[in-house]
Design a protein around this motif. Structure first.
Motif, PDB file in Angstrom:
ATOM      1  N   TRP A  36      71.408  35.756  12.222  1.00  0.00           N
ATOM      2  CA  TRP A  36      71.693  34.374  11.842  1.00  0.00           C
ATOM      3  C   TRP A  36      70.406  33.658  11.449  1.00  0.00           C
ATOM      4  O   TRP A  36      69.345  33.916  12.023  1.00  0.00           O
ATOM      5  CB  TRP A  36      72.340  33.619  13.003  1.00  0.00           C
ATOM      6  N   ILE A  37      70.521  32.758  10.500  1.00  0.00           N
ATOM      7  CA  ILE A  37      69.463  31.806  10.192  1.00  0.00           C
ATOM      8  C   ILE A  37      70.010  30.420  10.513  1.00  0.00           C
ATOM      9  O   ILE A  37      71.035  30.012   9.977  1.00  0.00           O
ATOM     10  CB  ILE A  37      69.044  31.864   8.713  1.00  0.00           C
ATOM     11  N   ILE A  38      69.327  29.701  11.390  1.00  0.00           N
ATOM     12  CA  ILE A  38      69.764  28.382  11.844  1.00  0.00           C
ATOM     13  C   ILE A  38      68.815  27.330  11.283  1.00  0.00           C
ATOM     14  O   ILE A  38      67.608  27.540  11.207  1.00  0.00           O
ATOM     15  CB  ILE A  38      69.769  28.308  13.384  1.00  0.00           C
ATOM     16  N   SER A  39      69.357  26.181  10.893  1.00  0.00           N
ATOM     17  CA  SER A  39      68.515  25.090  10.407  1.00  0.00           C
ATOM     18  C   SER A  39      69.194  23.746  10.648  1.00  0.00           C
ATOM     19  O   SER A  39      70.370  23.686  11.009  1.00  0.00           O
ATOM     20  CB  SER A  39      68.208  25.265   8.921  1.00  0.00           C
ATOM     21  N   THR A  40      68.425  22.686  10.402  1.00  0.00           N
ATOM     22  CA  THR A  40      68.959  21.324  10.524  1.00  0.00           C
ATOM     23  C   THR A  40      69.467  20.798   9.192  1.00  0.00           C
ATOM     24  O   THR A  40      69.990  19.687   9.130  1.00  0.00           O
ATOM     25  CB  THR A  40      67.863  20.361  11.019  1.00  0.00           C
ATOM     26  N   ASP A  41      69.291  21.586   8.113  1.00  0.00           N
ATOM     27  CA  ASP A  41      69.628  21.075   6.788  1.00  0.00           C
ATOM     28  C   ASP A  41      70.633  21.959   6.070  1.00  0.00           C
ATOM     29  O   ASP A  41      70.357  23.134   5.794  1.00  0.00           O
ATOM     30  CB  ASP A  41      68.361  20.928   5.943  1.00  0.00           C
ATOM     31  N   ALA A  42      71.775  21.376   5.732  1.00  0.00           N
ATOM     32  CA  ALA A  42      72.830  22.110   5.038  1.00  0.00           C
ATOM     33  C   ALA A  42      72.386  22.560   3.653  1.00  0.00           C
ATOM     34  O   ALA A  42      72.835  23.594   3.156  1.00  0.00           O
ATOM     35  CB  ALA A  42      74.080  21.233   4.928  1.00  0.00           C
ATOM     36  N   SER A  43      71.503  21.807   3.025  1.00  0.00           N
ATOM     37  CA  SER A  43      71.031  22.179   1.693  1.00  0.00           C
ATOM     38  C   SER A  43      70.226  23.475   1.738  1.00  0.00           C
ATOM     39  O   SER A  43      70.378  24.346   0.873  1.00  0.00           O
ATOM     40  CB  SER A  43      70.200  21.048   1.088  1.00  0.00           C
ATOM     41  N   CYS A  44      69.371  23.616   2.743  1.00  0.00           N
ATOM     42  CA  CYS A  44      68.626  24.869   2.915  1.00  0.00           C
ATOM     43  C   CYS A  44      69.581  26.026   3.187  1.00  0.00           C
ATOM     44  O   CYS A  44      69.417  27.125   2.651  1.00  0.00           O
ATOM     45  CB  CYS A  44      67.650  24.752   4.075  1.00  0.00           C
ATOM     46  N   LEU A  45      70.567  25.780   4.023  1.00  0.00           N
ATOM     47  CA  LEU A  45      71.521  26.829   4.380  1.00  0.00           C
ATOM     48  C   LEU A  45      72.354  27.235   3.172  1.00  0.00           C
ATOM     49  O   LEU A  45      72.676  28.417   3.000  1.00  0.00           O
ATOM     50  CB  LEU A  45      72.421  26.347   5.518  1.00  0.00           C
ATOM     51  N   LEU A  46      72.700  26.273   2.319  1.00  0.00           N
ATOM     52  CA  LEU A  46      73.432  26.586   1.094  1.00  0.00           C
ATOM     53  C   LEU A  46      72.593  27.478   0.184  1.00  0.00           C
ATOM     54  O   LEU A  46      73.092  28.462  -0.381  1.00  0.00           O
ATOM     55  CB  LEU A  46      73.800  25.298   0.367  1.00  0.00           C
ATOM     56  N   GLN A  47      71.323  27.159   0.051  1.00  0.00           N
ATOM     57  CA  GLN A  47      70.408  27.952  -0.756  1.00  0.00           C
ATOM     58  C   GLN A  47      70.316  29.393  -0.239  1.00  0.00           C
ATOM     59  O   GLN A  47      70.450  30.355  -0.990  1.00  0.00           O
ATOM     60  CB  GLN A  47      69.024  27.286  -0.738  1.00  0.00           C
ATOM     61  N   LEU A  48      70.098  29.533   1.061  1.00  0.00           N
ATOM     62  CA  LEU A  48      69.909  30.860   1.646  1.00  0.00           C
ATOM     63  C   LEU A  48      71.205  31.660   1.658  1.00  0.00           C
ATOM     64  O   LEU A  48      71.210  32.863   1.386  1.00  0.00           O
ATOM     65  CB  LEU A  48      69.338  30.724   3.056  1.00  0.00           C
ATOM     66  N   GLN A  49      72.322  30.991   1.967  1.00  0.00           N
ATOM     67  CA  GLN A  49      73.607  31.695   1.991  1.00  0.00           C
ATOM     68  C   GLN A  49      73.992  32.165   0.592  1.00  0.00           C
ATOM     69  O   GLN A  49      74.606  33.233   0.432  1.00  0.00           O
ATOM     70  CB  GLN A  49      74.695  30.800   2.575  1.00  0.00           C
ATOM     71  N   GLY A  50      73.622  31.395  -0.417  1.00  0.00           N
ATOM     72  CA  GLY A  50      73.901  31.805  -1.783  1.00  0.00           C
ATOM     73  C   GLY A  50      73.194  33.104  -2.129  1.00  0.00           C
ATOM     74  O   GLY A  50      73.782  34.004  -2.749  1.00  0.00           O
TER      75      GLY A  50
END
Length: 242
Positions: free
Chosen positions: A203-217
């Motif tokens: 898992w990669i955890i963060s406080t920012d949905a934008s970062c998570l969207l980038q990485l999940q993409g």
């Protein structure tokens, strides 16, 4: 304590469960959460693209949707950082200067609020797996949070949290940067994901949905054995097992 909830566009449109989990965590921390459904964008996309007049119009509306005398909490370091820092460029020496300053002093990213304002760090969360925490640029540099999310995650039962190499490096999103410089953006995401895989993270955890969207993409495109998850979603998981 009564607090006002600020849910940014990314979370409202793409990750609504994170918004609901933020409410759950805050209520478990003893807060009464109030949400104004009329709230809209803070103006960050327009501001970053150079459309400051439009950003000022949107920001003025945003300031009118929140109170001056209550804490405002958001599950986004990016949008919190926009209000706390860049509203100075838009509203200094305007008729809403004082209101802006009052709101800036009261708005907090979720982990900052939990750890530094109300001193709550345990919510009975359970989350099985090995994970890394990604420091978003906004969280680290604009909201000055680093240890707060890690402290909260250290209290999550079953979570094996390991450090990520080059953690202060951007994930490559950067709003319009990812659109204008897609090749560079993708390479930055690749580096971040490969560093997580190198320590066998699930898992990669963060406080920012934008970062998570980038990485999940990037993860989805290359079918990699790792997932992303927001801090609020981790803190709200596993409560049924208590």
């Amino acid at each position: 304590m009564k607090i006002e909830l600020f849910i940014p566009c990314f979370i409202d449109q793409l990750f609504p469960d994170t918004a609901f989990n933020t409410v759950k965590v805050l209520e478990k921390a003893g807060c009464t959460v109030e949400y104004n459904p009329n709230q809209t964008c803070c103006g960050q996309p327009a501001f970053n693209a150079g459309f400051w007049d439009e950003a000022k119009e949107i920001g003025s509306k945003w300031l009118g949707d929140f109170s001056e005398d209550r804490y405002i909490v958001s599950p986004s370091a990016s949008c919190t950082g926009m209000v706390k820092n860049y509203y100075n460029d838009l509203f200094t020496n305007t008729v809403i200067h004082n209101k802006c300053r009052n709101i800036q002093s009261n708005i907090h990213e979720l982990s900052d609020f939990l750890v530094n304002v109300i001193n709550r760090d345990y919510f009975g969360a359970e989350f099985e797996g090995r994970a890394v925490y990604h420091d978003s640029c906004s969280g680290l540099r604009e909201c000055k949070i680093k240890e707060e999310p890690r402290h909260l995650l250290s209290k999550v039962l079953g979570l094996d949290l390991v450090e990520l190499k080059d953690n202060t490096t951007c994930c490559g999103f950067g709003g319009t940067f990812a659109v204008k410089f897609d090749a560079i953006s993708s390479a930055m995401a690749q580096q971040k994901v490969e560093n997580a895989l190198a320590v066998d993270a699930e898992w990669i955890i963060s406080t920012d949905a934008s970062c998570l969207l980038q990485l999940q993409g990037y993860i989805d495109k290359h079918n990699l054995p790792i997932k992303t998850v927001h801090l609020a979603d981790v803190l709200a998981s596993g409560w049924g097992n208590i």
